[in-house]
Design a protein around this motif. Structure first.
Motif, PDB file in Angstrom:
ATOM      1  N   SER A  58      38.796  47.551  40.821  1.00 34.89           N
ATOM      2  CA  SER A  58      40.129  48.085  41.073  1.00 34.89           C
ATOM      3  C   SER A  58      40.788  47.228  42.143  1.00 34.89           C
ATOM      4  N   ASP A  59      42.056  46.947  41.970  1.00 36.81           N
ATOM      5  CA  ASP A  59      42.788  46.158  42.957  1.00 36.81           C
ATOM      6  C   ASP A  59      42.820  46.860  44.307  1.00 36.81           C
ATOM      7  N   ASP A  60      42.928  48.191  44.303  1.00 38.85           N
ATOM      8  CA  ASP A  60      42.955  48.965  45.545  1.00 38.85           C
ATOM      9  C   ASP A  60      41.637  48.828  46.307  1.00 38.85           C
ATOM     10  N   ILE A  61      40.516  49.006  45.609  1.00 35.85           N
ATOM     11  CA  ILE A  61      39.195  48.895  46.251  1.00 35.85           C
ATOM     12  C   ILE A  61      38.982  47.463  46.740  1.00 35.85           C
ATOM     13  N   ARG A  62      39.361  46.490  45.932  1.00 38.25           N
ATOM     14  CA  ARG A  62      39.220  45.084  46.330  1.00 38.25           C
ATOM     15  C   ARG A  62      39.987  44.818  47.622  1.00 38.25           C
ATOM     16  N   ALA A  63      41.223  45.285  47.697  1.00 38.88           N
ATOM     17  CA  ALA A  63      42.039  45.079  48.896  1.00 38.88           C
ATOM     18  C   ALA A  63      41.411  45.773  50.110  1.00 38.88           C
ATOM     19  N   ARG A  64      40.958  47.010  49.923  1.00 38.21           N
ATOM     20  CA  ARG A  64      40.293  47.728  51.034  1.00 38.21           C
ATOM     21  C   ARG A  64      39.036  47.007  51.494  1.00 38.21           C
ATOM     22  N   ALA A  65      38.262  46.503  50.538  1.00 41.98           N
ATOM     23  CA  ALA A  65      37.005  45.819  50.867  1.00 41.98           C
ATOM     24  C   ALA A  65      37.277  44.539  51.660  1.00 41.98           C
ATOM     25  N   LEU A  66      38.207  43.741  51.195  1.00 44.39           N
ATOM     26  CA  LEU A  66      38.507  42.487  51.882  1.00 44.39           C
ATOM     27  C   LEU A  66      39.127  42.757  53.258  1.00 44.39           C
ATOM     28  N   VAL A 123      34.611  42.483  53.983  1.00 42.52           N
ATOM     29  CA  VAL A 123      33.637  42.123  52.952  1.00 42.52           C
ATOM     30  C   VAL A 123      33.884  40.672  52.550  1.00 42.52           C
ATOM     31  N   ILE A 124      32.812  39.893  52.419  1.00 43.48           N
ATOM     32  CA  ILE A 124      32.928  38.470  52.107  1.00 43.48           C
ATOM     33  C   ILE A 124      33.367  38.226  50.669  1.00 43.48           C
ATOM     34  N   CYS A 125      32.741  38.940  49.731  1.00 42.36           N
ATOM     35  CA  CYS A 125      33.051  38.774  48.311  1.00 42.36           C
ATOM     36  C   CYS A 125      33.095  40.139  47.637  1.00 42.36           C
ATOM     37  N   TYR A 126      33.914  40.202  46.606  1.00 44.26           N
ATOM     38  CA  TYR A 126      34.044  41.397  45.773  1.00 44.26           C
ATOM     39  C   TYR A 126      33.832  40.929  44.346  1.00 44.26           C
ATOM     40  N   LEU A 127      32.748  41.378  43.718  1.00 40.78           N
ATOM     41  CA  LEU A 127      32.410  40.925  42.372  1.00 40.78           C
ATOM     42  C   LEU A 127      32.364  42.086  41.394  1.00 40.78           C
ATOM     43  N   ALA A 128      32.984  41.897  40.236  1.00 39.68           N
ATOM     44  CA  ALA A 128      32.945  42.895  39.171  1.00 39.68           C
ATOM     45  C   ALA A 128      31.750  42.616  38.274  1.00 39.68           C
ATOM     46  N   LYS A 129      30.994  43.671  37.945  1.00 37.25           N
ATOM     47  CA  LYS A 129      29.884  43.566  37.002  1.00 37.25           C
ATOM     48  C   LYS A 129      30.457  43.510  35.590  1.00 37.25           C
ATOM     49  N   PRO A 130      29.905  42.757  34.692  1.00 33.15           N
ATOM     50  CA  PRO A 130      28.843  41.786  34.935  1.00 33.15           C
ATOM     51  C   PRO A 130      29.435  40.524  35.552  1.00 33.15           C
ATOM     52  N   PHE A 131      28.756  40.013  36.549  1.00 36.57           N
ATOM     53  CA  PHE A 131      29.222  38.803  37.216  1.00 36.57           C
ATOM     54  C   PHE A 131      28.283  37.654  36.875  1.00 36.57           C
ATOM     55  N   ASP A 132      28.769  36.467  37.077  1.00 41.40           N
ATOM     56  CA  ASP A 132      27.980  35.275  36.814  1.00 41.40           C
ATOM     57  C   ASP A 132      26.991  35.064  37.956  1.00 41.40           C
TER      58      ASP A 132
END
Length: 147
Positions: free
Chosen positions: A108-116, A120-129
């Protein structure tokens, strides 16, 4: 194919080797309530020569003696009782600035923004490489060393 199986297969193909890890070496702590995912990431880390330990909850990690040795935290966002972001923020409030990689199956863009915003260093969506995860973990370990 799911993430846990994919990582397990790639790690096995690489020739996983077990080794004794001195207690002073920083570890990569993986916190994910999906045991298969946590174990697969732990196996991947060990296959890359890193010390690693998987935990099923933020509470388990906070009570662990490995907390003081953790150089990087890989944590799932969506867990019961304490989200991965809550764990990161609790650690920060306690004065423990552990470089964190947040992973999620429900991006979610909201969670990503809150995390950064929370550091938080990185935000990765599963499945990730696998290479994305390894790059994030290397950045986190470099930050933990003060690079």
């Amino acid at each position: 194919m799911d993430l846990a199986n994919d990582i397990r297969i790639r790690s096995a193909a690489r020739g996983y080797r077990s080794c004794q890890v001195p207690n002073s070496r920083p570890i990569v702590a993986i916190v994910d309530d999906d045991q298969a995912v946590g174990n697969a990431i732990e196996l991947l880390m060990r296959s890359m020569g890193l010390a690693a330990r998987a935990f099923l909850s933020g509470e388990d990690f906070l009570l662990s003696p490995e907390l003081s040795r953790t150089g990087c935290l890989v944590v799932d966002f969506d867990m019961p009782r304490m989200s991965g972001l809550d764990l990161h923020e609790n650690l920060s409030r306690l004065g423990r600035q552990i470089p964190t990689v947040l992973i999620t199956a429900y991006p979610s863009d909201d969670i990503r923004a809150r995390a950064l915003q929370a550091g938080v260093i990185c935000y990765l969506a599963k499945p990730f490489d696998e290479s994305e995860l390894l790059s994030c973990i290397q950045a986190a370990l470099d930050r933990a060393k003060g690079k």
